[in-house]
Design an enzyme around this catalytic site. Structure first.
Site, PDB file in Angstrom:
ATOM      1  N   SER A 242      -3.444  20.948 -30.481  1.00 37.13           N
ATOM      2  CA  SER A 242      -2.262  21.118 -29.628  1.00 37.13           C
ATOM      3  C   SER A 242      -1.603  22.468 -29.904  1.00 37.13           C
ATOM      4  O   SER A 242      -2.232  23.498 -29.711  1.00 37.13           O
ATOM      5  CB  SER A 242      -1.308  19.932 -29.842  1.00 37.13           C
ATOM      6  OG  SER A 242      -0.390  19.816 -28.791  1.00 37.13           O
TER       7      SER A 242
ATOM      8  N   HIS B 269      -4.125  12.162 -26.726  1.00 39.16           N
ATOM      9  CA  HIS B 269      -3.839  13.511 -27.233  1.00 39.16           C
ATOM     10  C   HIS B 269      -3.977  13.582 -28.751  1.00 39.16           C
ATOM     11  O   HIS B 269      -4.453  14.579 -29.284  1.00 39.16           O
ATOM     12  CB  HIS B 269      -2.433  13.919 -26.794  1.00 39.16           C
ATOM     13  CG  HIS B 269      -2.074  15.318 -27.187  1.00 39.16           C
ATOM     14  ND1 HIS B 269      -2.835  16.414 -26.824  1.00 39.16           N
ATOM     15  CD2 HIS B 269      -1.033  15.803 -27.909  1.00 39.16           C
ATOM     16  CE1 HIS B 269      -2.275  17.513 -27.295  1.00 39.16           C
ATOM     17  NE2 HIS B 269      -1.185  17.169 -27.959  1.00 39.16           N
TER      18      HIS B 269
END
Length: 252
Positions: free
Chosen positions: A84, A233
């Site tokens: 990320s 995620h």
């Protein structure tokens, strides 16, 4: 800036960068599986974990922080991985200092622009009156008024420190709140990293989409893409063994 990091294992160096609101601790389970093969550097990026706080917080300075760490540790080329926000730092580092990256692994982020989407989390974190909190359970109960998912609250509360004076955030919450737009900025056009690159995507995540692939190719012409099944995620927390196997396959 001298970053805090944990160093474990033996072998060629593999540097791992956490995502927004995270810390080096998020990667301990991954490190345990890899430490027999690699020397792992689990890094706290600035304004996170036990690294120093600063009013300056963008990818330019985070890239230079990483270079300072590699220089201080006497590391030439490294395997570099980021998730990320950490993936954005890693991508920016690779296109800025390609000679320092043997192979690049980017977990669930693309080089494109991402609009701000952390408003609920920031609202919840900023609403906590830490001076009135006497336990982690109280902090969790307060956060639950804004952030409904227990797993996200558990992740965020890992950044809640405690000493004799009481609770405090390890993250630099005011600076992150003020500069949250910086997290989503795109890589600058015209930069290229020609080394081998692996993009790992959570199959249930929308951070990497089919329409992102031409943009990825533009910056990373030697990339490959692998989807981690049954993962969103936070793929390294949801499917750690699959992530470990993907790392091993790619590096070897």
């Amino acid at each position: 800036m001298k970053l805090n990091f944990k160093k474990v294992g033996e072998g060629k160096p593999l540097v791992i960068l956490h995502g927004l609101f995270g810390s080096a601790d998020n990667w301990f389970s991954i490190a345990k599986e890899l430490e027999k093969n690699y020397t792992l550097y689990l890094v706290d990026q600035r304004n996170h974990g036990d690294s120093p706080h600063s009013n300056v917080w963008d990818y330019d300075v985070m890239v230079e922080d990483l270079k300072e760490l590699l220089d201080q540790e006497g590391l030439g080329k490294v395997y570099l991985m980021g998730h990320s926000m950490g993936g954005k730092t890693a991508m920016n580092f690779a296109v800025t200092y390609p000679e320092r990256v043997e192979k690049l692994i980017v977990a669930d982020i693309a080089p494109r622009y991402y609009p701000v989407h952390h408003q609920v989390i920031l609202k919840g974190l900023n609403s906590l009156q830490l001076q009135n909190i006497s336990s982690r359970k109280e902090a969790d109960d307060e956060l639950a008024k804004t952030i409904k998912e227990p797993s996200i609250r558990q992740f965020l509360l890992k950044s809640l420190g405690r000493d004799s004076a009481g609770f405090s955030w390890k993250i630099n919450l005011p600076v992150i709140t003020q500069n949250i737009e910086n997290v989503g900025v795109a890589l600058e056009e015209g930069q290229i990293y020609k080394g081998p690159t692996l993009f790992l995507a959570g199959a249930n995540s929308d951070y990497i989409r089919q329409k992102d692939l031409p943009g990825i190719l533009e910056f990373f012409p030697e990339y490959e893409l692998e989807f981690i099944a049954n993962a969103g995620h936070w793929l390294h927390a949801e499917q750690p063994l699959a992530v470990v196997e993907a790392i091993r396959r790619f590096i070897n």
